[in-house]
Design a protein around this motif. Structure first.
Motif, PDB file in Angstrom:
ATOM      1  N   SER A  12       0.826  -1.206   0.000  1.00  0.00           N
ATOM      2  CA  SER A  12       0.000   0.000   0.000  1.00  0.00           C
ATOM      3  C   SER A  12       0.861   1.257   0.000  1.00  0.00           C
ATOM      4  O   SER A  12       0.638   2.188  -0.783  1.00  0.00           O
ATOM      5  N   ILE A  13       1.867   1.272   0.881  1.00  0.00           N
ATOM      6  CA  ILE A  13       2.778   2.420   0.956  1.00  0.00           C
ATOM      7  C   ILE A  13       3.525   2.578  -0.358  1.00  0.00           C
ATOM      8  O   ILE A  13       3.730   3.699  -0.850  1.00  0.00           O
ATOM      9  N   GLY A  14       3.923   1.459  -0.946  1.00  0.00           N
ATOM     10  CA  GLY A  14       4.655   1.509  -2.213  1.00  0.00           C
ATOM     11  C   GLY A  14       3.829   2.143  -3.327  1.00  0.00           C
ATOM     12  O   GLY A  14       4.337   2.971  -4.097  1.00  0.00           O
ATOM     13  N   ILE A  15       2.550   1.767  -3.415  1.00  0.00           N
ATOM     14  CA  ILE A  15       1.678   2.334  -4.452  1.00  0.00           C
ATOM     15  C   ILE A  15       1.486   3.832  -4.237  1.00  0.00           C
ATOM     16  O   ILE A  15       1.562   4.623  -5.185  1.00  0.00           O
ATOM     17  N   LEU A 223      -0.091  24.489   5.667  1.00  0.00           N
ATOM     18  CA  LEU A 223      -1.310  24.152   6.398  1.00  0.00           C
ATOM     19  C   LEU A 223      -1.522  22.637   6.433  1.00  0.00           C
ATOM     20  O   LEU A 223      -1.953  22.076   7.449  1.00  0.00           O
ATOM     21  N   ALA A 224      -1.223  21.970   5.313  1.00  0.00           N
ATOM     22  CA  ALA A 224      -1.334  20.508   5.267  1.00  0.00           C
ATOM     23  C   ALA A 224      -0.400  19.864   6.280  1.00  0.00           C
ATOM     24  O   ALA A 224      -0.763  18.883   6.953  1.00  0.00           O
ATOM     25  N   VAL A 225       0.808  20.416   6.420  1.00  0.00           N
ATOM     26  CA  VAL A 225       1.766  19.902   7.417  1.00  0.00           C
ATOM     27  C   VAL A 225       1.219  20.099   8.829  1.00  0.00           C
ATOM     28  O   VAL A 225       1.268  19.189   9.669  1.00  0.00           O
ATOM     29  N   LEU A 226       0.668  21.277   9.081  1.00  0.00           N
ATOM     30  CA  LEU A 226       0.118  21.578  10.404  1.00  0.00           C
ATOM     31  C   LEU A 226      -1.020  20.629  10.764  1.00  0.00           C
ATOM     32  O   LEU A 226      -1.058  20.058  11.864  1.00  0.00           O
ATOM     33  N   ILE A 227      -1.952  20.453   9.843  1.00  0.00           N
ATOM     34  CA  ILE A 227      -3.111  19.592  10.096  1.00  0.00           C
ATOM     35  C   ILE A 227      -2.687  18.145  10.298  1.00  0.00           C
ATOM     36  O   ILE A 227      -3.170  17.450  11.198  1.00  0.00           O
ATOM     37  N   SER A 228      -1.766  17.676   9.464  1.00  0.00           N
ATOM     38  CA  SER A 228      -1.292  16.292   9.597  1.00  0.00           C
ATOM     39  C   SER A 228      -0.591  16.087  10.934  1.00  0.00           C
ATOM     40  O   SER A 228      -0.715  15.029  11.557  1.00  0.00           O
ATOM     41  N   GLY A 229       0.133  17.109  11.393  1.00  0.00           N
ATOM     42  CA  GLY A 229       0.807  17.005  12.689  1.00  0.00           C
ATOM     43  C   GLY A 229      -0.174  16.894  13.841  1.00  0.00           C
ATOM     44  O   GLY A 229      -0.033  16.032  14.722  1.00  0.00           O
ATOM     45  N   PHE A 230      -1.196  17.764  13.841  1.00  0.00           N
ATOM     46  CA  PHE A 230      -2.223  17.692  14.882  1.00  0.00           C
ATOM     47  C   PHE A 230      -2.973  16.360  14.827  1.00  0.00           C
ATOM     48  O   PHE A 230      -3.306  15.767  15.862  1.00  0.00           O
ATOM     49  N   ALA A 436       0.408   8.812   9.030  1.00  0.00           N
ATOM     50  CA  ALA A 436       0.359  10.278   9.091  1.00  0.00           C
ATOM     51  C   ALA A 436       1.359  10.886   8.111  1.00  0.00           C
ATOM     52  O   ALA A 436       1.051  11.859   7.403  1.00  0.00           O
ATOM     53  N   VAL A 437       2.550  10.311   8.035  1.00  0.00           N
ATOM     54  CA  VAL A 437       3.592  10.829   7.137  1.00  0.00           C
ATOM     55  C   VAL A 437       3.201  10.635   5.675  1.00  0.00           C
ATOM     56  O   VAL A 437       3.300  11.564   4.858  1.00  0.00           O
ATOM     57  N   PHE A 438       2.748   9.441   5.324  1.00  0.00           N
ATOM     58  CA  PHE A 438       2.461   9.176   3.918  1.00  0.00           C
ATOM     59  C   PHE A 438       1.193   9.873   3.441  1.00  0.00           C
ATOM     60  O   PHE A 438       1.080  10.243   2.270  1.00  0.00           O
ATOM     61  N   ILE A 439       0.238  10.081   4.321  1.00  0.00           N
ATOM     62  CA  ILE A 439      -0.941  10.863   3.946  1.00  0.00           C
ATOM     63  C   ILE A 439      -0.531  12.305   3.655  1.00  0.00           C
ATOM     64  O   ILE A 439      -1.016  12.926   2.693  1.00  0.00           O
ATOM     65  N   LEU A 440       0.363  12.828   4.453  1.00  0.00           N
ATOM     66  CA  LEU A 440       0.867  14.183   4.207  1.00  0.00           C
ATOM     67  C   LEU A 440       1.567  14.265   2.857  1.00  0.00           C
ATOM     68  O   LEU A 440       1.340  15.202   2.077  1.00  0.00           O
ATOM     69  N   MET A 441       2.407  13.301   2.539  1.00  0.00           N
ATOM     70  CA  MET A 441       3.113  13.305   1.256  1.00  0.00           C
ATOM     71  C   MET A 441       2.141  13.255   0.086  1.00  0.00           C
ATOM     72  O   MET A 441       2.282  13.998  -0.901  1.00  0.00           O
ATOM     73  N   ALA A 442       1.138  12.385   0.195  1.00  0.00           N
ATOM     74  CA  ALA A 442       0.168  12.265  -0.891  1.00  0.00           C
ATOM     75  C   ALA A 442      -0.666  13.537  -1.027  1.00  0.00           C
ATOM     76  O   ALA A 442      -1.028  13.946  -2.141  1.00  0.00           O
TER      77      ALA A 442
END
Length: 496
Positions: A12-15, A223-230, A436-442
């Protein structure tokens, strides 16, 4: 290295990582490919989405009022794990949240100015009715179907928290089951990043409107970074310490905002519009769901609005439905299904009635309309300028946008972690960090995709992406519903 031995996580992470790289380094060609695929899906499966939506609503109502509605998710004498207030707050925050702020004014006004089809109703009532249609029973039926099937597998059959668990009695092949779970994860991630992309862009639009400047895509990415962090912190804390508390705060502040606008506007007019539009929605629900006869708004309108909404709800159905199942222990299927279909739908109808009717009144008082509410990302901020304490209202809305996105993301991170951590109800915190990290990247890749061409925006990119990615899941839902009927109706002979 332990995670590399987990094929569900690694594949999943790879895709997702591959998709992110493609968008980063071939943004424009990626957009063109998605655009071509979305046209194909729209042409061949667009109306299937409509029929599936109606079918889900009727199917859930049939289950709720049948003897199977008595089946309890848990032991026979168990009580609901969460109060009705906490349960409603969590399911609503996870299931819609920031979307009602995004569309609160813009969508009803658009429908008033551009009626979907000729009707004997007043344009304002038709506008509310069609808005109800796109935010009402169908959306929550997609969620409810997953909540029911996964909840039954989890609390009655004592299976793991995975979608493949719901059909493993009919499909036992390990590769097929892993494929279903991977498809669920990918669909979930795309639906989630679409919501974050839209929400952060609206927050950016609000800041630009308030400070009369242009912060640009860099601010949106921050903002995406902030939201993903929270969201990661909330998911790290778990359901009771993080997600439940933030959800309650969200609903409380949203209710106060709603009541303020309601009390400052034409109360009687809003109540009349709410009742009238709701009545017509119930009467017209079936022909609207089929786009039948005089209720057909045409393929262009359906593509821009209904097909996109149905794809969005379908993309959100896995993680929202599974999260609802996770918090519904102790409830019967009847309580779950009727609660999911009715409570949030009526709340949404009243929300749009308040904001929509108030916006209609403003336009009438202006004497002319020059598309003041035409920008989906800034319309609600323009709307608040016509009320006392506009600055407070605007900052409250920005806070809610961030907070609602946090509750959507933390719910999804928690669900995805349950999936990839061997179906555990309380997954490893390492899995929560990974997602959390990979959702932020996507999400960042989607925001770049939305800026690939000068004539497109995030909303356009999201519409095209979701119509494509939600198709496999739409087809799978039919099979999943059939497998559930076989499980409770034929295999077990009678309800538990």
């Amino acid at each position: 290295m332990r995670h590399l031995k987990n094929p569900l996580l690694s594949v999943s992470i790879g895709i997702i990582f591959l998709f992110t790289l493609l968008v980063f380094f071939a943004t424009e060609s990626s957009y063109e490919t998605i655009e071509t695929a979305s046209v194909w899906v729209r042409n061949y499966f667009g109306f299937f989405y409509l029929y599936l939506g109606l079918g889900c609503v009727l199917f859930l109502l049939a289950i709720a009022f049948s003897p199977f509605g008595k089946i309890k998710l848990g032991k026979k004498n168990s009580k609901p794990e969460h109060s009705l207030w906490a349960w409603t707050a969590m399911l609503y925050s996870a299931g819609m949240g920031s979307g009602i702020l995004l569309r609160a004014v813009q969508e009803p006004v658009f429908m008033q100015q551009h009626p979907p089809y000729p009707s004997g109703l007043q344009p304002e009532i038709l506008a509310l009715e069609f808005t109800f249609y796109q935010w009402g029973f169908t959306a929550w039926a997609f969620y409810g179907l997953f909540a029911m099937v996964v909840g039954y597998a989890l609390y009655v059959k004592k299976k793991k928290v995975r979608v493949s668990s719901t059909i493993e009695d009919t499909i036992s092949n390990p590769l097929a089951k892993n494929g279903i779970d991977i498809m669920t994860i990918i669909t979930t991630v795309f639906g989630l990043i679409a919501a974050i992309g839209l929400g952060t862009t609206q927050i950016n639009g609000g800041l630009n409107h308030f400070f009369t400047t242009d912060f640009g895509v860099t601010t949106t990415l921050l903002l995406a970074v902030l939201i993903s962090g929270f969201a990661f912190y909330s998911a790290w804390q778990g359901v009771n310490k993080g997600i439940k508390i933030i959800s309650k705060v969200n609903i409380l502040i949203t209710t106060l905002l709603l009541l303020f606008i309601f009390l400052m506007s034409d109360i009687f007019g809003i109540l009349i519009a709410f009742a009238t539009a709701t009545f017509n929605y119930l009467i017209d629900f079936v022909p609207m769901s089929l786009a039948y006869g005089n209720y057909d708004p045409g393929i262009t309108f359906l593509t821009d609005w209904t097909f996109y909404y149905w794809a969005f709800w379908l993309a959100w159905a896995p993680f929202t439905g599974i999260f609802i199942a996770r918090i519904s222990k102790g409830r019967t299927l009847r309580q779950l299904l009727l609660g999911v279909l009715i409570i949030p739908s009526l709340g949404t109808f009243f929300w749009f009635s308040v904001f929509g009717t108030s916006a209609f009144e403003l336009i009438e008082s202006w004497g002319s309309y020059n598309n003041e509410f035409g920008n989906v990302f800034s319309s609600i901020f323009v709307f608040f300028e016509n009320y006392p304490m506009a600055t407070l209202l605007n900052f409250t809305t920005i806070f809610l946008l961030i907070s609602f996105l946090v509750t959507s993301v933390d719910s999804a991170v928690f669900v995805l972690s349950m999936f990839t951590d061997h179906g555990k109800k309380n997954p490893s915190k390492k899995h929560r960090l990974i997602w959390a990290v990979f959702i932020l990247m996507a999400t960042m890749s989607l925001l770049l995709l939305g800026n690939a061409k000068p004539d497109i925006d995030v909303l356009t990119a999201v519409q095209k992406l979701l119509i494509v990615t939600s198709l496999p899941f739409a087809l799978f839902m039919v099979y999943m519903a059939g497998a559930f009927v076989w499980e409770v109706g034929f295999k077990n002979k009678k309800p538990n």
